[in-house]
Write a protein that holds these residues in place. Structure first.
Motif, PDB file in Angstrom:
ATOM      1  N   MET A   1       0.855  -1.184   0.000  1.00 19.88           N
ATOM      2  CA  MET A   1       0.000   0.000   0.000  1.00 19.88           C
ATOM      3  C   MET A   1       0.888   1.230   0.000  1.00 19.88           C
ATOM      4  N   LYS A   2       0.950   1.930  -1.108  1.00 19.28           N
ATOM      5  CA  LYS A   2       1.903   3.000  -1.270  1.00 19.28           C
ATOM      6  C   LYS A   2       1.317   4.343  -0.869  1.00 19.28           C
ATOM      7  N   LYS A   3       2.193   5.164  -0.306  1.00 17.50           N
ATOM      8  CA  LYS A   3       1.815   6.537  -0.015  1.00 17.50           C
ATOM      9  C   LYS A   3       1.542   7.246  -1.324  1.00 17.50           C
ATOM     10  N   PHE A   4       0.496   8.043  -1.374  1.00  9.18           N
ATOM     11  CA  PHE A   4       0.176   8.769  -2.596  1.00  9.18           C
ATOM     12  C   PHE A   4       1.130   9.930  -2.760  1.00  9.18           C
ATOM     13  N   ARG A 580      -9.096  22.304  18.930  1.00 10.67           N
ATOM     14  CA  ARG A 580      -9.099  22.375  17.463  1.00 10.67           C
ATOM     15  C   ARG A 580      -7.895  21.587  16.917  1.00 10.67           C
ATOM     16  N   VAL A 581      -7.995  20.277  17.033  1.00 15.18           N
ATOM     17  CA  VAL A 581      -6.942  19.385  16.545  1.00 15.18           C
ATOM     18  C   VAL A 581      -7.519  18.531  15.423  1.00 15.18           C
ATOM     19  N   ALA A 582      -6.911  18.632  14.250  1.00 10.63           N
ATOM     20  CA  ALA A 582      -7.381  17.887  13.081  1.00 10.63           C
ATOM     21  C   ALA A 582      -6.282  16.977  12.560  1.00 10.63           C
ATOM     22  N   VAL A 583      -6.669  15.992  11.747  1.00 11.11           N
ATOM     23  CA  VAL A 583      -5.713  15.041  11.184  1.00 11.11           C
ATOM     24  C   VAL A 583      -6.192  14.653   9.799  1.00 11.11           C
ATOM     25  N   TRP A 584      -5.226  14.428   8.878  1.00 12.03           N
ATOM     26  CA  TRP A 584      -5.616  13.929   7.559  1.00 12.03           C
ATOM     27  C   TRP A 584      -4.509  13.063   6.962  1.00 12.03           C
ATOM     28  N   GLY A 585      -4.914  12.188   6.023  1.00 15.41           N
ATOM     29  CA  GLY A 585      -3.946  11.348   5.325  1.00 15.41           C
ATOM     30  C   GLY A 585      -4.604  10.620   4.173  1.00 15.41           C
ATOM     31  N   TRP A 586      -3.770  10.048   3.312  1.00 16.73           N
ATOM     32  CA  TRP A 586      -4.217   9.378   2.085  1.00 16.73           C
ATOM     33  C   TRP A 586      -3.685   7.951   2.093  1.00 16.73           C
ATOM     34  N   SER A 587      -4.488   7.003   1.652  1.00 17.73           N
ATOM     35  CA  SER A 587      -4.096   5.596   1.569  1.00 17.73           C
ATOM     36  C   SER A 587      -3.791   5.073   2.980  1.00 17.73           C
ATOM     37  N   GLY A 588      -2.535   4.640   3.237  1.00 22.05           N
ATOM     38  CA  GLY A 588      -2.199   4.231   4.599  1.00 22.05           C
ATOM     39  C   GLY A 588      -2.403   5.375   5.577  1.00 22.05           C
ATOM     40  N   GLY A 589      -2.205   6.605   5.095  1.00 21.54           N
ATOM     41  CA  GLY A 589      -2.471   7.772   5.939  1.00 21.54           C
ATOM     42  C   GLY A 589      -3.949   7.979   6.193  1.00 21.54           C
ATOM     43  N   GLY A 590      -4.773   7.548   5.237  1.00 24.17           N
ATOM     44  CA  GLY A 590      -6.221   7.587   5.465  1.00 24.17           C
ATOM     45  C   GLY A 590      -6.618   6.617   6.559  1.00 24.17           C
ATOM     46  N   GLY A 607     -11.242  14.899  11.266  1.00 29.93           N
ATOM     47  CA  GLY A 607     -10.391  14.064  10.436  1.00 29.93           C
ATOM     48  C   GLY A 607     -10.849  14.043   8.991  1.00 29.93           C
ATOM     49  N   ILE A 608      -9.898  14.025   8.068  1.00 23.20           N
ATOM     50  CA  ILE A 608     -10.192  13.871   6.636  1.00 23.20           C
ATOM     51  C   ILE A 608      -9.405  12.666   6.146  1.00 23.20           C
ATOM     52  N   SER A 609     -10.117  11.603   5.826  1.00 27.29           N
ATOM     53  CA  SER A 609      -9.504  10.328   5.438  1.00 27.29           C
ATOM     54  C   SER A 609      -9.782  10.058   3.968  1.00 27.29           C
ATOM     55  N   ILE A 610      -8.698   9.802   3.197  1.00 23.87           N
ATOM     56  CA  ILE A 610      -8.829   9.577   1.758  1.00 23.87           C
ATOM     57  C   ILE A 610      -8.282   8.202   1.399  1.00 23.87           C
TER      58      ILE A 610
END
Length: 723
Positions: A1-4, A580-590, A607-610
């Motif tokens: 699973m690769k980082k985007f 006000r703590v937020a987090v986001w990531g894509w693929s494995g980061g999602g 959180g924003i999960s992709i």
């Protein structure tokens, strides 16, 4: 699973006339004194010693019926007689690896299409034979050979009327997780071809659904072995060009429970092959006699966790074998002593450690056998930086840094085959990427001023690199970008960018650190702090124990590290607003984003999960079993490591995004997670992108829409500015 959105110039056996296509790589001449370039749809050769440039293929020579052939990629034979040209390309999964091929004969100025009787845009990995008389290529899962003089072609393999028997290339999972694409190799005498055959007939299809390109939906099957499913059986054969007969190599072990990620010719009638067991914690090397098919093991290695293959320690390219001493020995990378080191291994399996010391190498860069020197990338003192080192290959010497003082940051080198010249690329937190051509021995530019004198650093007072030690005693590297002229007596929101799995890091000393490509506008100007950490399990240069501590622990220790890093940061920096703590990531980061929102709901409010893996049991077997083991033996670890297990704990604001045409992290991950959130009465926002893949990049306006959605949600749920 690769980082985007994410160099070894190895010595090949001298009989190879063409290297395989390597997009975006320098194309060196065999003697390393010159390089080939594409300029305005012509192909030129530039001598680095003199600066003289020769046109090999003029642009006006590439016209057929009044239309110009547009070069996508090319290769030139060692004798500068033939040029193989790749055009009209199309994507196969992630990369444009299929298309049409032409060759240009320089002495006679003859331009001719290869495989013209095959379907358009169906050829892969065309290669001219060492004697220059034949071309071989893959089309529709079979290997073909063609006489260049006559244009006559024939198939050397057969799929036996099934598209799931794959000759000369690979299935989805071998490409994605081993970097294996080009699946055949010419022999030195041009009489035979060694190739992989993948039997995906027993692999179940995952059915993607195209619902937008017609009145009726279209089913798109992808042979995709999920975690827990046996691998596709793979075998290696050598086909005789004249007869079309294949001799299969008798490699021990069950093909349905082993992998064969590397293969090269090691002699006139001999192959060298790497075999990994299914858990990928045992590696064996074999010499295979291509006449008898006999396989003789001469080297083996085991690990309590997993063994990385060449695509991990050599720029995601498993092709080639780093032979030395005219094939009597080769270079090999292992973490057997706790550090990623380079060894010299003889044909008898005797090994010599070449990079002595408590540090990791990143990649191999070049070999100068004349001086008995090995060049490699490492950073013993700072794991987020990279420098060129060299060491005598005597197993006694200490490495010496080659990159001069002043280049503090990330350095990479693409070297000529003989190690005479190199393209040096440099970037740092303050310097945008720049390159220079070097004499490698002196590290002096071939022409013009030294890069160090021409670089113009960009002042970034708002960017900080730091280390942070959590309450668990884990020290992580991190960066933080800050609002300009912020008032430390006030409170500001903070956004955490995550990946945290073994495929990639998020903290490196490069120019783009602290930037957010998805946010519409300047985050810092709008009043956000932006931060990231390299947690345990990420492939940073901190030793094997750091990297492999995540074994069977994905979704747990990496998640706790990220959470405890944020907890410590909030405690140390009172101007960060804990509400006000937020987090986001894509693929494995999602996936990491979902875990943090579910496992630490009182710490992360938004959180924003992709494109996230919602259930580890839904991902492919090579990646997930490498890092987690077999679910038949430790299924509980997969369950405890999956976001879906903790979905019931959601308290904050969640934006969940996924492409319905994602062949990597399947859309079913999204639907089962959505169902789980619905089951527990959790409110959230969900955005499916129709027919978009893992990159969510297809279709007019897609990126702009995604950026707008991301930005609006963050600003609404985690408002910017001081309080």
């Amino acid at each position: 699973m690769k980082k985007f959105f994410l160099g070894f110039c190895f010595l090949v056996l001298g009989f190879l006339s063409f290297a395989q296509f390597k997009a975006d790589k320098i194309k060196w001449t065999a003697d390393g004194s010159s390089m080939y370039e594409k300029e305005s749809n012509s192909i030129t050769k530039m001598n680095l010693k003199t600066g003289a440039q020769t046109v090999l293929v003029p642009a006006d020579a590439l016209k057929v019926n009044g239309k110009t052939i547009s070069i996508a990629d090319f290769e030139v034979s060692n004798n500068d007689q033939l040029v193989l040209i790749f055009v009209n390309t199309a994507r196969v999964w992630r990369y444009n690896t299929k298309g049409d091929y032409w060759y240009y004969h320089i002495p006679t100025k003859r331009l001719q299409q290869i495989g013209k009787d095959r379907p358009a845009q169906s050829l892969l990995y065309a290669k001219v034979s060492p004697d220059g008389e034949l071309a071989a290529y893959v089309s529709e899962n079979n290997i073909y050979v063609e006489e260049l003089a006559s244009g006559k072609s024939k198939a050397l393999t057969s799929t036996n009327n099934t598209k799931k028997l794959i000759n000369g290339t690979f299935d989805w999972v071998y490409e994605e997780e081993f970097g294996c694409r080009d699946g055949f190799r010419w022999s030195s005498d041009s009489k035979s071809i060694a190739y992989w055959q993948v039997d995906a007939n027993q692999i179940k299809d995952y059915y993607m659904l195209n619902t937008t390109d017609g009145n009726y939906s279209q089913v798109i099957p992808v042979e995709y072995p999920k975690v827990g499913e046996q691998p596709s059986p793979v075998k290696i054969g050598v086909v005789t060009v004249k007869t079309g007969e294949t001799k299969w190599m008798n490699i021990p072990g069950d093909p349905a429970n082993n992998y064969l990620p590397r293969l090269e010719w090691s002699g006139a009638n001999e192959l060298i092959v790497q075999q990994l067991n299914r858990k990928q914690n045992e590696s064996k090397l074999y010499f295979c006699n291509t006449t008898t098919g006999e396989a003789k093991q001469f080297y083996a290695e085991t690990d309590k966790a997993w063994i990385d293959i060449k695509s991990r320690w050599n720029d995601d390219d498993p092709r080639g074998w780093e032979f030395m001493e005219k094939g009597k020995s080769f270079l090999w990378v292992s973490e057997k002593d706790g550090w990623r080191h380079i060894y010299k291994v003889t044909r008898e399996g005797k090994e010599t450690l070449l990079t002595i010391g408590n540090y990791d190498i990143a990649t191999i860069s070049a070999v100068d056998e004349t001086k008995n020197e090995l060049y490699f990338i490492a950073s013993p003192d700072n794991p987020i930086q990279r420098y060129l080192y060299k060491v005598k290959m005597d197993g006694k010497s200490k490495a010496v840094r080659v990159t001069p003082a002043g280049y503090d940051g990330t350095n990479s080198y693409e070297c000529s085959p003989t190690g005479s010249f190199a393209v040096h690329s440099f970037t740092s937190r303050f310097v945008s990427p720049a390159t220079q051509f070097l004499n490698l021995a002196t590290h002096k530019p071939v022409a013009g001023e030294e890069l160090l004198k021409t670089m113009k650093p960009v002042k970034k007072d708002n960017l900080e690199f730091f280390t942070i030690t959590t309450e668990d005693g884990v020290t992580m590297d991190g960066w933080m970008s800050k609002p300009k002229n912020y008032d430390p007596s006030k409170k500001y929101p903070v956004l955490l960018y995550v990946y945290s799995e073994p495929a990639a890091t998020t903290v490196e000393d490069d120019f783009y650190a602290g930037g957010n490509f998805l946010f519409g506008g300047d985050m810092n100007a709008q009043g956000y702090f932006y931060v990231s950490f390299n947690s345990r399990g990420t492939p940073t240069l901190k030793g094997a124990e750091w990297r492999k501590s995540i074994y069977k622990q994905i979704g747990r220790i990496n998640i706790r590290d990220q959470a405890m890093g944020m907890k410590k940061l909030l405690a140390d920096r009172p101007y960060l607003d804990a509400s006000r703590v937020a987090v986001w990531g894509w693929s494995g980061g999602g996936s990491t984003t979902l875990h943090l929102m579910f496992q630490y709901p009182d710490l992360f409010q938004t959180g924003i999960s992709i494109a996230a893996v919602g259930n580890q049991l839904f991902y492919d077997n090579i990646y997930q079993e490498r890092y987690m083991g077999l679910p038949q033996e430790n299924k509980d670890d997969f369950i405890k490591g999956s976001p879906i297990t903790y979905a019931k704990n959601l308290k904050g604001n969640l934006l969940y995004i996924h492409g319905t045409g994602d062949d990597n992290v399947h859309y079913s991950n999204a639907e089962v997670l959505v169902n789980e959130l619905i089951k527990h009465g959790k409110l959230f926002q969900f955005m499916p992108y129709p027919n978009r893949t893992h990159s969510i990049s297809e279709g007019q306006g897609t990126f702009q829409h995604l950026s707008k959605l991301y930005t609006a949600y963050l600003k609404e749920k985690c408002p910017p500015g001081a309080k």
